[in-house]
Design a protein around this motif. Structure first.
Motif, PDB file in Angstrom:
ATOM      1  N   HIS A 374     -77.845  29.101 -67.339  1.00 44.71           N
ATOM      2  CA  HIS A 374     -76.444  29.497 -67.464  1.00 44.71           C
ATOM      3  C   HIS A 374     -75.601  28.731 -66.454  1.00 44.71           C
ATOM      4  N   ASN A 375     -74.363  28.378 -66.843  1.00 40.44           N
ATOM      5  CA  ASN A 375     -73.559  27.526 -65.951  1.00 40.44           C
ATOM      6  C   ASN A 375     -73.189  28.196 -64.633  1.00 40.44           C
ATOM      7  N   LYS A 376     -73.148  29.524 -64.598  1.00 41.03           N
ATOM      8  CA  LYS A 376     -72.854  30.193 -63.318  1.00 41.03           C
ATOM      9  C   LYS A 376     -74.003  29.974 -62.328  1.00 41.03           C
ATOM     10  N   ARG A 377     -75.237  29.885 -62.844  1.00 40.41           N
ATOM     11  CA  ARG A 377     -76.379  29.577 -61.992  1.00 40.41           C
ATOM     12  C   ARG A 377     -76.249  28.153 -61.451  1.00 40.41           C
ATOM     13  N   LEU A 378     -75.869  27.234 -62.324  1.00 41.02           N
ATOM     14  CA  LEU A 378     -75.740  25.836 -61.915  1.00 41.02           C
ATOM     15  C   LEU A 378     -74.674  25.680 -60.832  1.00 41.02           C
ATOM     16  N   ARG A 379     -73.532  26.343 -61.001  1.00 42.65           N
ATOM     17  CA  ARG A 379     -72.469  26.232 -60.000  1.00 42.65           C
ATOM     18  C   ARG A 379     -72.937  26.744 -58.649  1.00 42.65           C
ATOM     19  N   ALA A 380     -73.668  27.866 -58.659  1.00 37.02           N
ATOM     20  CA  ALA A 380     -74.175  28.430 -57.407  1.00 37.02           C
ATOM     21  C   ALA A 380     -75.154  27.476 -56.728  1.00 37.02           C
ATOM     22  N   LEU A 381     -76.007  26.817 -57.527  1.00 34.20           N
ATOM     23  CA  LEU A 381     -76.978  25.884 -56.956  1.00 34.20           C
ATOM     24  C   LEU A 381     -76.290  24.650 -56.382  1.00 34.20           C
ATOM     25  N   LEU A 382     -75.262  24.153 -57.054  1.00 31.54           N
ATOM     26  CA  LEU A 382     -74.551  22.956 -56.585  1.00 31.54           C
ATOM     27  C   LEU A 382     -73.748  23.242 -55.321  1.00 31.54           C
ATOM     28  N   GLU A 383     -73.361  24.486 -55.115  1.00 30.59           N
ATOM     29  CA  GLU A 383     -72.610  24.857 -53.911  1.00 30.59           C
ATOM     30  C   GLU A 383     -73.501  25.008 -52.692  1.00 30.59           C
ATOM     31  N   ASN A 384     -74.806  25.006 -52.911  1.00 27.68           N
ATOM     32  CA  ASN A 384     -75.762  25.145 -51.803  1.00 27.68           C
ATOM     33  C   ASN A 384     -76.225  23.746 -51.394  1.00 27.68           C
ATOM     34  N   PRO A 385     -75.863  23.280 -50.184  1.00 31.72           N
ATOM     35  CA  PRO A 385     -76.195  21.911 -49.755  1.00 31.72           C
ATOM     36  C   PRO A 385     -77.690  21.610 -49.787  1.00 31.72           C
ATOM     37  N   SER A 386     -78.530  22.605 -49.513  1.00 32.13           N
ATOM     38  CA  SER A 386     -79.978  22.363 -49.478  1.00 32.13           C
ATOM     39  C   SER A 386     -80.580  22.198 -50.878  1.00 32.13           C
ATOM     40  N   GLN A 387     -79.834  22.600 -51.892  1.00 33.79           N
ATOM     41  CA  GLN A 387     -80.355  22.537 -53.258  1.00 33.79           C
ATOM     42  C   GLN A 387     -79.626  21.507 -54.117  1.00 33.79           C
ATOM     43  N   ARG A 388     -78.470  21.078 -53.639  1.00 32.67           N
ATOM     44  CA  ARG A 388     -77.606  20.218 -54.456  1.00 32.67           C
ATOM     45  C   ARG A 388     -78.297  18.912 -54.889  1.00 32.67           C
ATOM     46  N   LYS A 389     -78.992  18.259 -53.964  1.00 28.23           N
ATOM     47  CA  LYS A 389     -79.595  16.963 -54.272  1.00 28.23           C
ATOM     48  C   LYS A 389     -80.628  17.087 -55.395  1.00 28.23           C
TER      49      LYS A 389
END
Length: 583
Positions: A374-389
């Protein structure tokens, strides 16, 4: 008041209340009308299965006192008593008399009345009368209504009449179950109708996963060990046509009729955990739904999704999948990310999802799976610097499809897995109401063949692939049959189950002799000419000792067992696909 006095007082009060209740009950019984007393006494006769007492009541009753319920109770008692030799004459005499009495009072028989009367007729050996009763019904009959006529015709070896009953059942939408199919198979066998036997074997395959030992399995064994069975079958058969039929049907059957001629070898054997028969050494298939069922299933999922989702969003996903749908695995991202995360500091575990993605990439020959998230999960992951890459790497590799706001991502991963015939990685048992809407006719078969479960033990991933074979009735491309017998295994140890292993050595030998580059007929098909003989024998075979762990049991595309299952052909690796992220 001490405890003893209190207990005595309580007991006295209870006794007094009980006496009052019994007095009131006896008073009510004394005040019963004759009609009420007759009904009460008849109900007691039915409960106690007391035919003699029920007939005495009937003899003492006036016509004005009898209604449809009373007649049905009397008919039920009579029809149930015909199985007792000492009661059968009395039950038949009074049963028909009671039914005629009912008609004389212009009380219209209902389904229960006709079922009981049909059972009486069948017990007398009069299948025609039983079937005539059913055909005269103005309301929809049930399976139990047809059973007496059908079983009577089968027992009397009146095969054509039995087939007529079956045809009538089909017209009104009444489905046959195992007892009826076993009876039809048996009468077809005993009257030498091999084509019908073949058809009923396939009807059994569609209705049951395993066959009953006492009746169905014995009828099948009797047919294959009989004289007529050795004569049925096509002498000239096309190897390629049979193999294509097996593949098209999802594995486990071809449905083209008997192959070859000659006697059959009938054994009882076990199948090891890898799916290899201990009787003949054949690798059993993983049976999938066929091409037509797959298409209907995909259309059903899409239709339901389009009703419940924003139509434009799901249609966009369908179009995207048509272009990019070259995936071996579809991954339910939320299910994996939230696995065992119900603790204080728990959240969406990117490391778990990454472990699954990498394992699937290695297993499928360096092909990325599709992760639905779900896109809300993706947005949350991209906002986390340790997970973004890591997430950006997934996006670059075309791994992600993110579902839009307000959507249910279950529809997306389910549709993708069905449409592109992929394996689905999720621990979701798919028992929600949305899956109930799909029906169970082939959903459970699809789920068994396509769902990959997983666990994390101390952080280590274990994937559990679908079983290496299906414990269902199977017809091999060599014309052999394997039928699991019900009631002799546990759910946790399927290798203890007894199977009927039925092979035709003449066909197996000829099939094995066909070279890879065999001579072909004018239309390009390989032809085998069969007409050999071997004695039929029934024997018991112990199961093979080989073990196969279903965890990490993925078979390569060039494995012979896979070709038997009808598994889709391997696609060549596709170029990297862009991830899709709706606005």
């Amino acid at each position: 008041m001490d405890d003893t006095t209190a207990a005595t007082t309580t007991a006295a009060a209870a006794a007094s209340a009980g006496t009052t209740y019994n007095n009131n009950r006896n008073k009510k019984k004394k005040n019963q009308t004759p009609e009420a007393k007759f009904h009460s006494d008849l109900t007691l006769c039915s409960k106690n299965k007391d035919l003699h007492a029920a007939i005495s009541l009937y003899e003492s009753a006036t016509s004005q006192r009898l209604n449809q319920s009373h007649f049905n109770t009397l008919l039920y008692l009579c029809s149930n008593s015909v199985t007792d030799p000492s009661l059968k004459p009395l039950a038949l005499t009074y049963g028909f008399r009671i039914y005629d009495h009912m008609l004389s009072l212009h009380i219209k028989p209902n389904e229960a009345s006709i079922t009981s009367a049909a059972r009486l007729a069948a017990a007398k050996g009069d299948g025609d009368y039983a079937f005539g009763l059913v055909k005269s019904m103005e309301i929809a009959p049930r399976l139990r209504t047809y059973d007496p006529a059908l079983m009577c015709f089968c027992e009397n070896l009146e095969a054509e009449k039995a087939y007529e009953v079956e045809e009538q059942m089909g017209k009104v939408g009444v489905s046959l179950e195992e007892p009826e199919l076993a009876a039809l198979l048996k009468v077809s066998s005993e009257t030498g109708n091999g084509e019908r036997v073949y058809g009923y074997l396939h009807k059994l395959r569609n209705v049951v996963r395993s066959v009953g030992d006492s009746t169905t399995a014995k009828a099948i064994e009797d047919w294959f060990c009989g004289e007529k069975a050795r004569e049925v079958g096509e002498v000239n058969w096309e190897v390629e046509r049979v193999e294509k039929a097996v593949e098209k049907n999802g594995g486990g059957w071809h449905g083209l009729g008997w192959i070859g001629k000659g006697d059959w070898v009938v054994k009882r054997a076990n199948v090891d955990s890898a799916g290899r028969c201990g009787g003949c050494g054949v690798q059993l298939a993983c049976v999938d739904i066929d091409d037509a069922e797959t298409e209907r299933f995909a259309q059903s999922v899409a239709a339901l999704a389009l009703e419940r989702e924003v139509k434009a969003n799901f249609s966009e996903f369908q179009d995207w999948l048509e272009t990019h749908g070259d995936f071996e695995f579809i991954v339910d991202g939320a299910n994996i990310g939230l696995y065992q995360q119900n603790f204080a500091d728990g959240g969406f575990s990117v490391s778990q999802l990454d472990a699954v993605v990498k394992e699937l990439y290695n297993w499928s020959g360096n092909k990325w799976p599709l992760v639905v998230l779900h896109n809300k999960r993706l947005r949350a992951l991209l906002e986390n610097p340790s997970q973004r890459k890591l997430v950006e790497e997934w996006m670059d590799n075309g791994i992600l499809y993110t579902t839009p706001t307000g959507s249910n991502d279950d529809w997306y991963w389910m549709y993708a897995a069905v449409k592109v015939k992929s394996l689905l990685v999720t621990n979701d048992e798919m028992r929600d109401h949305i899956f109930e809407l799909l029906g169970s006719s082939f959903f459970l078969k699809w789920k068994e063949r396509h769902q990959v479960r997983y666990t994390f033990v101390k952080g280590n991933l274990k994937l559990q692939m679908p079983p290496p074979y299906s414990s269902v009735i199977q017809e091999s491309k060599k014309g052999s049959w394997h039928l699991p017998v019900a009631g002799n295994s546990s759910d946790c140890n399927e290798s203890l189950r007894t199977w009927l292993c039925i092979t035709r050595p003449s066909v197996c030998e000829a099939f094995d002799k066909v070279p890879v580059n065999a001579e072909t007929s004018e239309n390009g098909h390989c032809i085998s000419n069969l007409d050999s003989r071997s004695p039929c024998k029934s024997e018991s075979v112990t199961r093979s000792n080989g073990l196969h762990n279903s965890v990490h049991s993925f078979q390569s595309s060039d494995d012979k067992a896979v070709s038997l299952t009808g598994k889709r052909k391997e696609r060549s690796p596709s170029p990297s696909k862009p991830s899709h992220t709706p606005n």
